[in-house]
Design an enzyme around this catalytic site. Structure first.
Site, short mmCIF file in Angstrom:
data_model
loop_
_atom_site.label_atom_id
_atom_site.label_comp_id
_atom_site.label_asym_id
_atom_site.label_seq_id
_atom_site.Cartn_x
_atom_site.Cartn_y
_atom_site.Cartn_z
N ARG A 169 -42.39 48.22 -100.91
CA ARG A 169 -42.96 47.21 -100.42
C ARG A 169 -42.10 46.55 -99.65
O ARG A 169 -42.34 45.73 -98.65
CB ARG A 169 -43.17 46.22 -101.91
CG ARG A 169 -44.09 44.93 -101.43
CD ARG A 169 -44.66 44.33 -102.72
NE ARG A 169 -43.28 43.74 -103.47
CZ ARG A 169 -43.73 43.47 -104.72
NH1 ARG A 169 -44.81 43.20 -105.29
NH2 ARG A 169 -42.77 42.93 -105.53
N LYS B 109 -43.59 40.10 -98.60
CA LYS B 109 -42.75 39.29 -99.81
C LYS B 109 -41.79 38.70 -98.91
O LYS B 109 -40.55 39.13 -98.87
CB LYS B 109 -42.22 40.10 -100.89
CG LYS B 109 -42.07 39.21 -101.97
CD LYS B 109 -41.82 40.11 -103.31
CE LYS B 109 -41.49 39.27 -104.48
NZ LYS B 109 -42.63 38.63 -104.91
N GLU C 12 -54.29 33.88 -104.61
CA GLU C 12 -53.63 34.28 -105.54
C GLU C 12 -52.70 32.78 -105.98
O GLU C 12 -52.59 31.73 -105.32
CB GLU C 12 -52.44 35.10 -105.33
CG GLU C 12 -51.47 34.97 -104.26
CD GLU C 12 -50.49 36.00 -103.93
OE1 GLU C 12 -50.03 36.58 -104.96
OE2 GLU C 12 -50.27 36.03 -102.75
C1 LIG Z 1 -43.86 38.78 -105.94
C2 LIG Z 1 -45.00 38.40 -105.70
C3 LIG Z 1 -46.21 38.55 -106.66
C4 LIG Z 1 -45.70 39.35 -107.89
O1 LIG Z 1 -45.51 40.70 -107.55
P1 LIG Z 1 -44.82 41.63 -108.75
O2 LIG Z 1 -44.60 42.84 -108.10
O3 LIG Z 1 -45.70 41.91 -109.93
O4 LIG Z 1 -43.75 40.94 -109.31
C5 LIG Z 1 -47.30 38.22 -106.62
N1 LIG Z 1 -47.60 37.22 -105.63
C6 LIG Z 1 -46.53 36.83 -104.80
C7 LIG Z 1 -46.86 35.84 -103.44
C8 LIG Z 1 -45.30 37.33 -104.79
O5 LIG Z 1 -44.29 37.08 -103.95
#
Ligand SMILES: *Cc1c(COP(=O)(O)O)cnc(C)c1O
Length: 339
Positions: free
Chosen positions: A80, A183, A219
């Site tokens: 990722r 991210k 989300e």
């Molecule tokens: C990091 C993140 C998540 C959760 O991802 P995980 O890999 O499960 O920790 C969900 N939404 C956003 C916007 C994120 O930055």
């Protein structure tokens, strides 16, 4: 090191002994360096400061029931971070280097791993950013990859308790074809106003709708959304949500438990038909949601009876935790053992 009161450990930053740093220059990465300072010294014209060339990851190491330290699904975090780097034109960190850096960071800070049974873990925060100077808008030629760790306590101090969340239509965190699926820090900057307002108005977090039509659930601020109905685990499909590794793992566990799994757009109007809903991410695994209120219309959906999480959310939560803590066989090969 001062003695840590493991039982009252917050979900925040605590200084540890060492962090790991790698530098990208002249087209290649340096070997990981061990550093004992909490500060970094970078050029004032670094692209991360001006043009948002920054991405991060979050994962955890756990002290298991057998005294072994496990890191959960790091390959997915490495992948990722590579996608995030690609998305904003940064140098990618190879998976091997990512692994070496996080394992070193965990091993050098072993005494900060919360003991088994306290509900805590060692949170690992890898960070990648453009460190070279540019004044015109273009990607940096130099990058820094840094990994620090910090012990974190149980996310739910009073146990696995459902929360209230808020939807609204006047703020987006990411554009439909923008950076929502990687991210990067910029997405978080864009979400802060909505999160702050939701807190001020009595909600635990903001639940973003799709940026284009405001018709579908995207989300929660830092966590994916899922819902349960008719023995089915349903989670949004959207170009502007971050692919959560926790969500991916819950989908696998749901299937393993005999549920159907659907990844599809979830219309706001469907919220009334769900039996259970929740947010999921590394920090909490699952935050069960007991109420969703739309800020524009006041329309409210309620879920949990007597303030408790639903049975399927609870089962999913318990199974994922058990795998992370080595209480249950790691049948999907999700953990690496570092000591
Ligand atoms: C990091 C993140 C998540 C959760 O991802 P995980 O890999 O499960 O920790 C969900 N939404 C956003 C916007 C994120 O930055």
């Amino acid at each position: 090191m001062e003695t840590i009161d493991w039982k009252s450990l917050p979900f925040g930053y605590i200084k540890t002994n060492y962090n790991i740093r790698c530098y990208y220059k002249d087209g290649k990465w340096s070997e990981p360096e061990i550093n004992d300072s909490e500060t970094i010294n970078i050029h004032m014209a670094a692209t991360c400061l001006h043009y948002g060339q920054e991405a991060f990851e979050g994962l955890k190491a756990f002290m298991g029931v057998d005294g072994k330290v496990r890191i959960f699904r790091f390959e997915e975090n490495a992948k990722r971070l590579q996608n995030s780097a690609h998305g904003i034109m940064m140098a990618e960190v190879p998976t091997e280097l990512f692994k070496e850096a996080i394992v070193k960071a965990v091993n050098l800070n072993k005494e900060f791993i919360p003991p088994y049974g306290m509900g805590g873990s060692l949170y690992i925060r890898p960070l990648l950013f453009g460190s070279g100077p540019k004044v015109g808008v273009s990607p940096s030629d130099e990058y820094m990859f840094l990994v620090f760790v910090t012990p974190v306590g149980a996310y739910f101090k009073e146990g696995f308790k459902p929360v209230k969340v808020q939807t609204f239509s006047d703020i987006d965190r990411a554009a439909p074809l923008g950076t929502g699926s990687i991210k990067v820090g910029g997405n978080y900057a864009a979400s802060l106003r909505a999160l702050g307002r939701a807190h001020d108005e009595g909600f635990s977090t903001a639940l973003f709708l799709d940026a284009k039509e405001k018709k579908y659930i995207d989300e929660a601020g830092p966590a994916n959304f899922f819902a349960i109905k008719n023995n089915t685990y349903i989670t949004p499909k959207s170009t502007s949500i971050l692919p959560s590794i926790t969500n991916m793992s819950l989908c696998t566990l749901a299937e393993d438990m005999g549920l159907k799994v659907e990844r599809r757009p979830i219309p706001f109007d469907e919220l009334g038909s769900f039996e259970e809903v929740g947010a999921c991410g590394t920090a909490a695994v699952i935050s069960p949601i007991c109420q969703i209120t739309d800020r524009d219309t006041g329309k409210t959906f309620s879920y949990c009876q007597a303030g408790n999480a639903g049975p399927i959310s609870t089962m999913l939560y318990n199974r994922l935790r058990a795998i992370q803590l080595g209480e249950e066989p790691d049948k999907f090969g999700w953990n690496i053992i570092v000591s």
